[in-house]
Design an enzyme around this catalytic site. Structure first.
Site, PDB file in Angstrom:
ATOM      1  N   HIS A  33       0.839  -1.210   0.000  1.00  0.00           N
ATOM      2  CA  HIS A  33       0.000   0.000   0.000  1.00  0.00           C
ATOM      3  C   HIS A  33       0.874   1.261   0.000  1.00  0.00           C
ATOM      4  CE1 HIS A  33      -3.623   2.394   1.100  1.00  0.00           C
ATOM      5  NE2 HIS A  33      -2.731   3.145   1.716  1.00  0.00           N
ATOM      6  N   GLU A  34       1.817   1.320   0.916  1.00  0.00           N
ATOM      7  CA  GLU A  34       2.656   2.518   1.016  1.00  0.00           C
ATOM      8  C   GLU A  34       3.593   2.650  -0.177  1.00  0.00           C
ATOM      9  OE1 GLU A  34       1.844   4.650   3.082  1.00  0.00           O
ATOM     10  OE2 GLU A  34       0.590   3.405   4.380  1.00  0.00           O
ATOM     11  N   HIS A  37       1.872   4.623  -2.844  1.00  0.00           N
ATOM     12  CA  HIS A  37       1.995   6.073  -2.627  1.00  0.00           C
ATOM     13  C   HIS A  37       3.391   6.559  -3.002  1.00  0.00           C
ATOM     14  CE1 HIS A  37      -1.861   6.266  -0.743  1.00  0.00           C
ATOM     15  NE2 HIS A  37      -1.515   5.666   0.382  1.00  0.00           N
TER      16      HIS A  37
END
Length: 380
Positions: A33-34, A37
């Site tokens: 997920h990170e 980003h």
């Protein structure tokens, strides 16, 4: 002493049997997920100060050549990417005074000075990467193991069940469920399991003719693949080997990706449906759990094999992606909501409105966290 060490460090014990699988599952989902980003943010020219797995005191870390601090922190319940210009880990809008404190070079690569499309792309990349992780996991599993399926046949009908009341008979074949064509018995289960209390129209094939039946699924407690008790909607039909004619569907790599995309879409649809029904009180609250439930499920999956553990990673990844897209600050969806308003009105949302939104959002997020922790400890 030997008994204590065995209970803690054996594969049946807490450390190797539960804690390690839990950290593996959570770390993979959070990292992907990170990383979404981070990668899209860097692609958009945004500077990154820190990439963290976990919160709280740093346990280990290093600085890369771009000045980003990569670190592992003590509380492994999440993570964050801190961009240049962020005043905290939630990437909330800094005040005008805080923006003025940045140097000229920092303003050029600061997150909040970028065009709205770059900020939106960076934010949506986190949940998107969660969905891509699920697709990748299923594609590998389908390619390696195939998928067992059964024909959508009725072998038995439980007396007094919704199916019996609707006139469904042994030997009938499901053609469609609420207008959706079905090819396997799993398709029928998928379309029924999340619709407890809803009247569903079934098209059945009987003696070469199509007939229509309407049944309302009822919730029934069953065991899932990990041995947990769950409530699912059923109409009271059973398949077997004689009628279902089980077979293994195999896929080449391209077909496996297509099947994985389809399966991930089903899970996203089912999860969204569950959340909608949960909000209005039509789903079992015990289906939602927090870290303790995830840890328990991780241990159960690990005992069944690594392929079960990566399936849990895939399912949790979808859930994390969907939850983060909810339009609630400080979740990713809350940021996207503000960016959508900004794109329409052609200016950033006022600091006062944003502050009110973040305060309300924090209360909702904290309330949800408290709810799932209560479920974990006392509620279910």
């Amino acid at each position: 002493m030997n008994e204590i060490l065995h209970a803690v460090f054996s594969t049946e014990g807490f450390f190797l049997g539960t804690l390690v699988p839990f950290l593996f599952v959570l770390t993979v989902v959070v990292f992907v997920h990170e990383m979404g980003h981070y990668l899209v943010g860097r692609w958009c020219g945004i500077g990154v100060k820190a990439f963290s797995i976990g919160f709280g005191p740093e346990l280990f870390g290093f600085n890369d050549s771009h000045g980003t601090r990569w670190k592992l922190c003590a509380i492994p319940l999440g993570g964050y990417v801190k961009f240049v210009g962020d005043m905290n880990a939630t990437s909330s809008q800094p005040s005008s005074e805080e923006l003025e404190s940045l140097t000229t070079a920092e303003r050029k690569i600061a997150f909040h000075t970028q065009p709205v499309w770059k900020r939106a792309a960076t934010v949506v990349a986190g949940p998107l990467f969660n969905f891509l992780l699920t697709i990748a996991v299923f594609a590998v599993l389908f390619s390696a193991y195939g998928r067992p399926v059964m024909e959508p046949m009725v072998a038995e009908v439980t007396a007094g069940s919704p199916a019996a009341r609707a006139g469904i008979l042994p030997g009938d074949r499901f053609v469609s469920v609420n207008g959706s064509k079905v090819q396997t018995f799993s398709d029928v289960q998928r379309l029924v399991s999340g619709r407890g209390g809803d009247a569903i129209t079934f098209v059945m094939l009987r003696d070469g003719k199509e007939i229509t039946a309407t049944a309302t699924p009822e919730l029934m407690e069953q065991q899932d693949g990990l041995g947990n008790k769950v409530k699912v909607a059923v109409i009271g039909v059973v398949n077997n080997q004689e009628f279902g004619q089980p077979r293994l569907v195999t896929y080449n790599p391209i077909e496996a990706v297509g099947a994985a995309v389809e399966e991930t879409g089903y899970i996203i649809q089912r999860t969204g449906q569950f959340l909608q029904r949960f909000v209005v009180g039509r789903e079992d609250k015990c289906q939602l759990g927090g870290p303790i439930k995830i840890a328990k499920m991780s241990g159960q999956a690990a005992k069944l094999g690594f392929d079960w553990l990566v399936q849990l990673v895939a399912l949790l990844s979808v859930g994390i992606g969907i939850l983060n897209l909810l339009p609630i600050p400080p979740l990713d969806g809350g940021h996207l909501l503000f960016y959508g308003v900004e794109a329409v009105i052609r200016r950033p949302v006022s600091e006062r409105m944003m502050e009110m939104g973040y305060r309300a959002g924090f209360m909702l997020v904290l309330g949800f966290m408290g709810f799932v922790f209560w479920n974990d400890l006392f509620g279910c």
